[in-house]
Design a protein around this motif. Structure first.
Motif, mmCIF file in Angstrom:
data_model
loop_
_atom_site.group_PDB
_atom_site.id
_atom_site.type_symbol
_atom_site.label_atom_id
_atom_site.label_comp_id
_atom_site.label_asym_id
_atom_site.label_seq_id
_atom_site.Cartn_x
_atom_site.Cartn_y
_atom_site.Cartn_z
ATOM 1 N N GLU A 25 0.896 -1.286 0.121
ATOM 2 C CA GLU A 25 0.164 0.152 -0.125
ATOM 3 C C GLU A 25 1.063 1.201 -0.073
ATOM 4 O OE1 GLU A 25 -2.760 1.622 -0.067
ATOM 5 O OE2 GLU A 25 -4.571 0.283 0.095
ATOM 6 N N VAL A 26 0.244 2.585 -0.227
ATOM 7 C CA VAL A 26 1.121 3.503 -0.430
ATOM 8 C C VAL A 26 1.358 3.940 1.002
ATOM 9 C CG1 VAL A 26 -0.129 4.630 -2.244
ATOM 10 C CG2 VAL A 26 -0.908 5.233 -0.040
ATOM 11 N N GLY A 27 2.294 4.732 1.127
ATOM 12 C CA GLY A 27 2.760 5.253 2.673
ATOM 13 C C GLY A 27 1.847 6.404 2.981
ATOM 14 N N ALA A 28 0.660 6.143 3.663
ATOM 15 C CA ALA A 28 -0.192 6.905 4.246
ATOM 16 C C ALA A 28 -1.013 6.346 5.339
ATOM 17 C CB ALA A 28 -1.371 7.451 2.996
ATOM 18 N N GLY A 29 -1.873 6.657 6.212
ATOM 19 C CA GLY A 29 -2.840 6.519 6.965
ATOM 20 C C GLY A 29 -4.116 5.944 6.569
ATOM 21 N N LEU A 30 -4.622 5.288 7.431
ATOM 22 C CA LEU A 30 -6.157 4.779 7.085
ATOM 23 C C LEU A 30 -6.856 4.793 8.408
ATOM 24 C CD1 LEU A 30 -7.755 3.645 4.619
ATOM 25 C CD2 LEU A 30 -7.458 1.628 5.516
#
Ligand SMILES: Cc1cc2nc3c(=O)[nH]c(=O)nc-3n(C[C@H](O)[C@H](O)[C@H](O)COP(=O)(O)OP(=O)(O)OC[C@H]3O[C@@H](n4cnc5c(N)ncnc54)[C@H](O)[C@@H]3O)c2cc1C
Length: 413
Positions: free
Chosen positions: A59-64
Motif C-alpha cells: 500500500e502507499v505510505g499513508a494512514g487509514l
C-alpha cells in the motif's frame, strides 16, 4: 477473448476436502477490499484465488482510519489481536479553524468501543494490508498470485472464463465467479459496463499526502488524537501512527489547477504546498506541520457514476470498483469491508453465484450510495467559505463533540 482452456496448474488453488472439482471464486485485486473478501468467502466455505496486478502487494505510505462499522467485521474474522497490535487508538478528534487555529469542537472517543462494538483505529495502510495478507496466506482455502492482471472475461456453463495477463503472457483461467475488487479504475467494471459512459473522472479534488516523523511536528499536535483543520476550498487531516512515532497527514484541495498539475510535479515541499493549495493556514502549528513535510505526494481523486447494478450473472464488483467515494467521511475502505461481509453472507457454497450476487447488491447498494453522497456533501461543508463557513463553525461549536459524533451513528452502528 479467452477460449475455454482449463486453468494452468500454477493458477489452481489447493483443494479443500469437500470442495469437489468446482473452480475457485476469483477475486481481482488484493487491496483491502479484495483481501477481506477472500477471507470472508473462505470463511463461508469457498476456495478463493486472489489475482493481483502488481508484482508486489504494498500500500502507499499513508494512514487509514478504520471506523467501528468496519472494525467489528475484521474482529469477526478473528483478526482482533492483530488489529490491536498494528493500530493506534485515538483518544479524540479535534476540529479546528485553519485561519486562526481556534478549536471548534473536541470529539472524545472514550467509550466508542463499547458503544459501537469496536474502537476507532488508525493504521499505516501497509500495516493493515500486510495483516490481511498474512491472514490470507495462512488460510489453505486462499491462493494469491501477484503480477496477474485480470483482463476480459466471458460467462458460460456455470463458470466465468477470464484472461489473465502476467509475466509469462496471457493465460486463461476458469472461475466459479469473479469479484472485481480492482479499485476505482476497475477493468472488471469497464468490461461489465462496456459501451456505457462510465469512465473514471477527476473529481476536482487533489489529496497531498505525507508521512512525517513525529519529532518534526509541533508538540501540541503529537498527542494520540486526530486533527481536522477547515479552510475555504481545502482541509487538512492528520493523526499519529505506529505508537505515535510518525504522523500521517493529508491536505485536500479543490483545484482548478488540476490540468496544470497533471503535467506538473508529483511531489511538493511544504512551502510550495502552502503556496499552491491556497490554504488559509494562519495557525502557526499547522504551518509548521505542513512545512515539516519535504515531499508531499500528489493523489488526484477520481470518481465514477453511481451504478444501479453492480453484478451481471456470476460477476460482481466490490469496494472502490463498485462505489468510489471522496474520502471526507473516511469510509471508502470501511464500505469495501462491509461489502466483503455482505458478500460472504449472501454467497454460501451451493448457492448459484448469480442469485447470491443479486442478494448481495440488494443489501449493499442503498447504503454504499448513501455514504458516497454523504461524503460529497461533507466535502462541501468542510470547504465552505464566507458566511457559509461562519455558520458552519457556529453550528459545530454549538452542537458539541458528543452530539456531533452521534450524528454519524448511522455509519458506525
Ligand atoms: C486521501 C485518501 C484518504 C482515505 N482515507 C480513508 C480512511 O481513513 N478510511 C477509509 O475507510 N477509507 C479511506 N479512503 C478510501 C480507501 O483508501 C479506499 O476506499 C480503499 O482503499 C478501496 O479499497 P479497494 O480494495 O476497493 O481498492 P484498492 O485499494 O484500489 O485496491 C485495488 C487493487 O486491485 C489491483 N488491480 C487493479 N486492476 C487490476 C486488475 N485488472 N487485475 C488484478 N488486480 C488489479 C490494484 O493493484 C490494487 O491492489 C481514503 C482514500 C484517499 C484517497
Amino acid at each position: 477473448m479467452a477460449g475455454r482452456i482449463p486453468p494452468n496448474a500454477s493458477t489452481r488453488s489447493p483443494p479443500l476436502p469437500d470442495a469437489g472439482a468446482r473452480p475457485p471464486v476469483v477475486v481481482a485485486g488484493a487491496g483491502i477490499g479484495g483481501l477481506t473478501a477472500a477471507l470472508r468467502l473462505a470463511r463461508a466455505g469457498h476456495r478463493v484465488a486472489v489475482l493481483e496486478r502488481a508484482g508486489v502487494i504494498e500500500e502507499v505510505g499513508a494512514g487509514l482510519q478504520i471506523a467501528p462499522n468496519a472494525g467489528r467485521i475484521l474482529q469477526g474474522l478473528g483478526l482482533g489481536e492483530a488489529l490491536g497490535a498494528a493500530a493506534l487508538l485515538p483518544e479524540a478528534i479535534n476540529i479546528h479553524r485553519a485561519r486562526d487555529g481556534a478549536i471548534l469542537s473536541r470529539l472524545s472517543l472514550a467509550g466508542a468501543g463499547e458503544r459501537w462494538g469496536a474502537p476507532f483505529r488508525l493504521f499505516h495502510r501497509a500495516d493493515l494490508q500486510q495483516l490481511l495478507l498474512a491472514a490470507a496466506r495462512r488460510n489453505d482455502a486462499i491462493t494469491i498470485r501477484t503480477g496477474a492482471r485480470v483482463g476480459d472475461f466471458e460467462e458460460g456453463d456455470g463458470a466465468v472464463f477470464l484472461r489473465v495477463h502476467g509475466g509469462q503472457g496471457p493465460e486463461d483461467f476458469e472461475a466459479l465467479a469473479l469479484i472485481g475488487a480492482d479499485g476505482v479504475r476497475s477493468s472488471v467494471r469497464s468490461f461489465l459496463n462496456r459501451g456505457a459512459k462510465d469512465a473514471p473522472a477527476y473529481s476536482g479534488h487533489t489529496a497531498w499526502r505525507a508521512i512525517l516523523p513525529a519529532e518534526s511536528v509541533p508538540a501540541t499536535l503529537r498527542r494520540r488524537e486526530s486533527h481536522l483543520w477547515l479552510s475555504a476550498g481545502a482541509h487538512v487531516v492528520h493523526y499519529p501512527l505506529r505508537d505515535a512515532s510518525i504522523i500521517s497527514a493529508v491536505v485536500i484541495v479543490e483545484d482548478g489547477l488540476s490540468r496544470a498539475w497533471d503535467r506538473g510535479p508529483q511531489t511538493l515541499d511544504g512551502a510550495a504546498l502552502l503556496r499552491e493549495a491556497g490554504l488559509a493556514a494562519g495557525d502557526a502549528d499547522l504551518r509548521e506541520l505542513i512545512l515539516g513535510g519535504d515531499s508531499w505526494r500528489r493523489w488526484p481523486l477520481y470518481g465514477r457514476p453511481a451504478l444501479a447494478h453492480w453484478s451481471r450473472g456470476a460477476v460482481t464488483l466490490l469496494g472502490d470498483a463498485a462505489h468510489p467515494m471522496l474520502p471526507f467521511l473516511a469510509q471508502g475502505a470501511a464500505m469495501a469491508i462491509e461489502d466483503a461481509d455482505a458478500l460472504g453472507r449472501a454467497f454460501a457454497p451451493g448457492v448459484e453465484p448469480a442469485e447470491a450476487f443479486k442478494v448481495y447488491e440488494h443489501t449493499r447498494i442503498a447504503r454504499a450510495t448513501k455514504v458516497q453522497r454523504a461524503s460529497r456533501r461533507q466535502g462541501d461543508h468542510y470547504h465552505a467559505s464566507g458566511l457559509h463557513a461562519s455558520a458552519r463553525d457556529l453550528a459545530i461549536s454549538a452542537l458539541g463533540g458528543q452530539r456531533m459524533l452521534e450524528r454519524n451513528g448511522w455509519l458506525y452502528r
